[in-house]
Enzyme design. Structure first.
Site, PDB file in Angstrom:
ATOM      1  N   GLU A   1       0.845  -1.192   0.000  1.00 44.65           N
ATOM      2  CA  GLU A   1       0.000   0.000   0.000  1.00 44.65           C
ATOM      3  C   GLU A   1       0.878   1.238   0.000  1.00 44.65           C
ATOM      4  O   GLU A   1       2.102   1.134   0.047  1.00 44.65           O
ATOM      5  CB  GLU A   1      -0.976  -0.022   1.190  1.00 44.65           C
ATOM      6  CG  GLU A   1      -0.329  -0.175   2.548  1.00 44.65           C
ATOM      7  CD  GLU A   1      -1.337  -0.529   3.656  1.00 44.65           C
ATOM      8  OE1 GLU A   1      -2.286  -1.285   3.413  1.00 44.65           O
ATOM      9  OE2 GLU A   1      -1.150  -0.033   4.777  1.00 44.65           O
TER      10      GLU A   1
ATOM     11  N   HIS B   1      -4.418   2.776   8.261  1.00 45.38           N
ATOM     12  CA  HIS B   1      -3.181   2.219   8.808  1.00 45.38           C
ATOM     13  C   HIS B   1      -2.216   3.359   9.142  1.00 45.38           C
ATOM     14  O   HIS B   1      -2.064   4.299   8.357  1.00 45.38           O
ATOM     15  CB  HIS B   1      -2.492   1.304   7.793  1.00 45.38           C
ATOM     16  CG  HIS B   1      -3.150  -0.031   7.667  1.00 45.38           C
ATOM     17  ND1 HIS B   1      -3.031  -0.805   6.531  1.00 45.38           N
ATOM     18  CD2 HIS B   1      -3.910  -0.741   8.521  1.00 45.38           C
ATOM     19  CE1 HIS B   1      -3.710  -1.929   6.708  1.00 45.38           C
ATOM     20  NE2 HIS B   1      -4.252  -1.912   7.906  1.00 45.38           N
TER      21      HIS B   1
END
Lengths: 396, 289
Positions: free
Chosen positions: B209, B247
């Site tokens: 990511e 996150h």
């Protein structure tokens, strides 16, 4: 969490870092009062009026001005408080200024020329250690310096077991070309800044510029500080510095429900369990011809309450013309999530945009059946491909 | 074969008697994982889920030969739990806990460097070697035994990939959730290397990511050392700069850590990069044939 310059200076002072003195004010009269008090404290007869918003580039946007009289302080405070300040970091709509910092003038004449440096403390993710990054090119856009003259940026990695060692602080002062009193000052400034960073659980402390005054003092005349949200539980004094007026109202509402929400400006809302899948879902919306209106991670507990709260927040955005709910049921059962969606839908009442519900994992078929038989304007999908095709059909 | 965890692993649970620890320990046992006990300071000497509870990790290593620990300790105490595991001689520590302060992880990273322990996570779903051991919070039933390794920074997105693989008839050797935090024990490259060296893994799915440089580092390593097909995806192609996307580690800092920049390097290094996560499974199937 971001904090304002004046709040950052409070933290720095606590760790013995010299800062340019200033007093915050939220109206023109208070600004004049602050200027008077500052003159008593420091003897300054020139004041800098600085807009307090969570964004850089304030000077260029007209948010930092010098006043040579108390009348000017009042006039400038009147101009700046209440303005929508536009900088390269705020977006075209700008940010409303609620407060100004009245700061002492630190560019007074003296024996030497004032010099400006750049210094920041941040994490090097590759090594898992903090670094002090610094440059002789203070007061400039550091990303531009990094691009055009990377040899003018220095880095000092700090061993977490020892903190900044004296030789490291000396090396920084030497590399900045300092000598005499200014060298000694910098040797104290550097460990002070690092201790403030560690002590307040910051994820970034950026001082641009660090100033060497004409009488060889080293001081921070700006402070951009981000605090690690995960560590706020052990800093109640810093947690209180949160300024809700700097945040998007829908993001504040989401945080009340423990939803992880980031507002974007697209036309397809989404609600997902898990951050990675949520980002991937946004990407799918884009690939299907839509634009994501938000990031929303509902976490592990996708139930009727969280679904309802999430839907209401997404629906409050007038740009949204479709919603994709994407849940991978692991521990969470899809039939329960489906019931939650139906319940939330009925509770909200009028929903004028189509909703696509993609449920995969535990009891996915059962979940699909509940959605299909609900009689609501809800489309069901099981695979990611089906969900993506539905988005394309509805908005693409 | 498998990597990191197998049916030979002696697994303990740190934070055993808490609600998370209890629930997931039961699920792991039900899956067939060889859980040999747990640690909750102050509750040593009692039994929980018919297994012994110890006060210290050291005691668990001595008495039940624990070599793998899965950590469910709350964020404020999790860093200490990881360091205790390292000190006690645990070989693989898998930290599930989300929300550990970064400063604590700086200390952990420094403490475990040079010690004979591999940390996976924190902020991860754990590690599963289907049919052998499930050490974490992932739903066991979506997995099937086979020869594809999976490395991922995210939880549910990993389940998505696994589900697609299983439906394509491709089982998994080991799936490693490396975690979504800025400082994690096992990097993408290290996890890919483990699977590249595993004789029973035929292909690797690598899911990254935005934020950080781990995927780029892994891609360059694969270009030099890769011997098996790798299918890759980077989540966050539409994420704005400077915003944290759930996150703690998913934040674009510069120009090198965007999804586009990472995908470009991965493509140049010979990785089969997919634009849509809906095609991870089928792309692996095609890459193998």
């Amino acid at each position: 969490m971001n904090i304002h310059e004046y709040q950052g200076q409070e933290i720095l002072k606590k760790y013995g870092v010299r800062v340019s003195e200033g007093i915050v004010a939220d109206n023109p009269d208070a600004a004049v009062d602050a200027a008077k008090r500052l003159t008593q404290q420091t003897g300054t007869d020139i004041w800098v009026v600085k807009a307090q918003i969570h964004a850089g580039g304030r000077g260029k946007g007209g948010g930092v001005k010098v006043a040579k009289s108390l009348d000017e302080v009042k006039e400038l405070a009147k101009q700046i408080i209440g303005m929508q300040l536009v900088t390269h970091q705020t977006g075209p709509e700008g940010k409303l200024v609620n407060k100004v910092l009245i700061a002492q003038n630190v560019f007074y004449p003296g024996d030497s020329e004032p010099e400006e440096y750049y210094m920041s403390v941040l994490l090097n993710r590759d090594t898992g250690r903090n670094i002090i990054m610094y440059s002789t090119e203070g007061g400039m856009d550091i990303e531009k310096v990094a691009e055009e003259t990377p040899h003018l940026i220095y880095k000092e990695e700090i061993d977490p077991a020892t903190g900044v060692l004296p030789f490291q602080a000396r090396r920084i002062a030497f590399n900045l070309g300092l000598s005499g009193k200014a060298f000694k000052e910098m040797s104290k400034f550097v460990p002070g800044l690092y201790n403030a960073y560690v002590g307040s659980d910051a994820s970034l402390m950026e001082i641009n510029p660090v100033l060497k005054t004409s009488d060889d003092l080293i001081m921070a005349i700006d402070a951009k500080i981000d605090i690690d949200d995960n560590a706020l539980y052990r800093h109640s004094d810093i947690a209180e510095m949160r300024d809700l007026s700097e945040e998007d109202p829908s993001e504040i509402e989401a945080s009340k429900h423990n939803l992880n929400f980031v507002k974007l400006d697209g036309n397809v809302g989404c609600m997902v369990n898990g951050a990675g899948l949520a980002m991937a879902t946004m990407d799918i919306i884009k690939l299907s011809g839509g634009d994501p209106a938000n990031f929303l991670d509902v976490g592990g507990g996708a139930n009727a309450q969280t679904v309802e709260a999430g839907l209401k927040i997404i629906l409050s955005d007038p740009n949204v013309n479709a919603i994709l709910i994407n849940i991978f049921g692991g521990i969470v059962r899809c039939d329960r999530v489906a019931n939650g969606v139906v319940e939330a839908y009925k509770k909200i009442g009028e929903i004028n945009v189509p909703i696509i519900v993609r449920l995969q994992g535990t009891n996915a078929e059962g979940g699909k059946k509940i959605i299909d038989e609900s009689g609501l304007k809800v489309f069901s999908a099981i695979t990611l491909k089906e969900a993506s095709d539905l988005v394309q059909e509805l908005v693409g | 074969m498998s990597v990191l965890v197998s049916d030979k692993s002696n697994v303990i649970v740190q934070g055993f008697t808490g609600s998370e620890g209890t629930f997931h320990a039961s699920q792991m046992i039900e899956y067939g994982t060889n859980v040999v006990g747990g640690v909750t300071p102050g509750k040593g000497g009692s039994t929980h889920l018919n297994l012994p509870v110890f006060n210290t990790v050291k005691e668990a290593v001595e008495k039940v030969k624990a070599d793998v620990s899965v950590i469910f300790v709350p964020p404020a105490f999790a860093a200490d739990a990881i360091m205790e595991a390292a000190d006690a001689g645990i070989k693989v520590a898998i930290a599930i806990t989300e929300g550990i302060p970064t400063a604590d992880m700086v200390k952990v990273k420094n403490f475990i460097t040079g010690k004979d322990i591999r940390l996976v996570g924190p902020n991860c779903p754990g590690v599963i070697s289907p049919g052998l051991a499930k050490v974490g919070i992932m739903p066991g039933f979506i997995h099937s035994k086979g020869k594809i390794g999976v490395v991922s920074r995210s939880g549910t997105l990993t389940y998505e990939a696994v589900d697609q693989l299983t439906k394509e008839g491709l089982g998994q050797s080991t799936c490693i959730g490396i975690g979504g935090d800025p400082i994690i024990g096992t990097t993408t490259k290290e996890a890919v290397k483990l699977l590249m060296d595993d004789p029973d893994t035929d292909g690797i799915i690598m899911i990254g990511e935005i934020g950080g440089g781990m995927e780029t580092e892994a891609a360059r390593w694969i270009k030099e050392n890769g011997t098996k097909p790798v299918v890759g995806f980077i989540a966050g192609q539409t994420a704005p700069k400077g915003r944290r996307m759930g996150h703690a580690g998913a934040i674009i800092g510069g120009t090198d850590d965007t999804a586009a920049a990472k995908m470009k390097v991965m493509k140049e290094c010979g990785i089969h990069v997919v634009e849509s996560p809906a095609t991870l499974g089928v792309t692996m199937k095609n890459a193998l044939s």
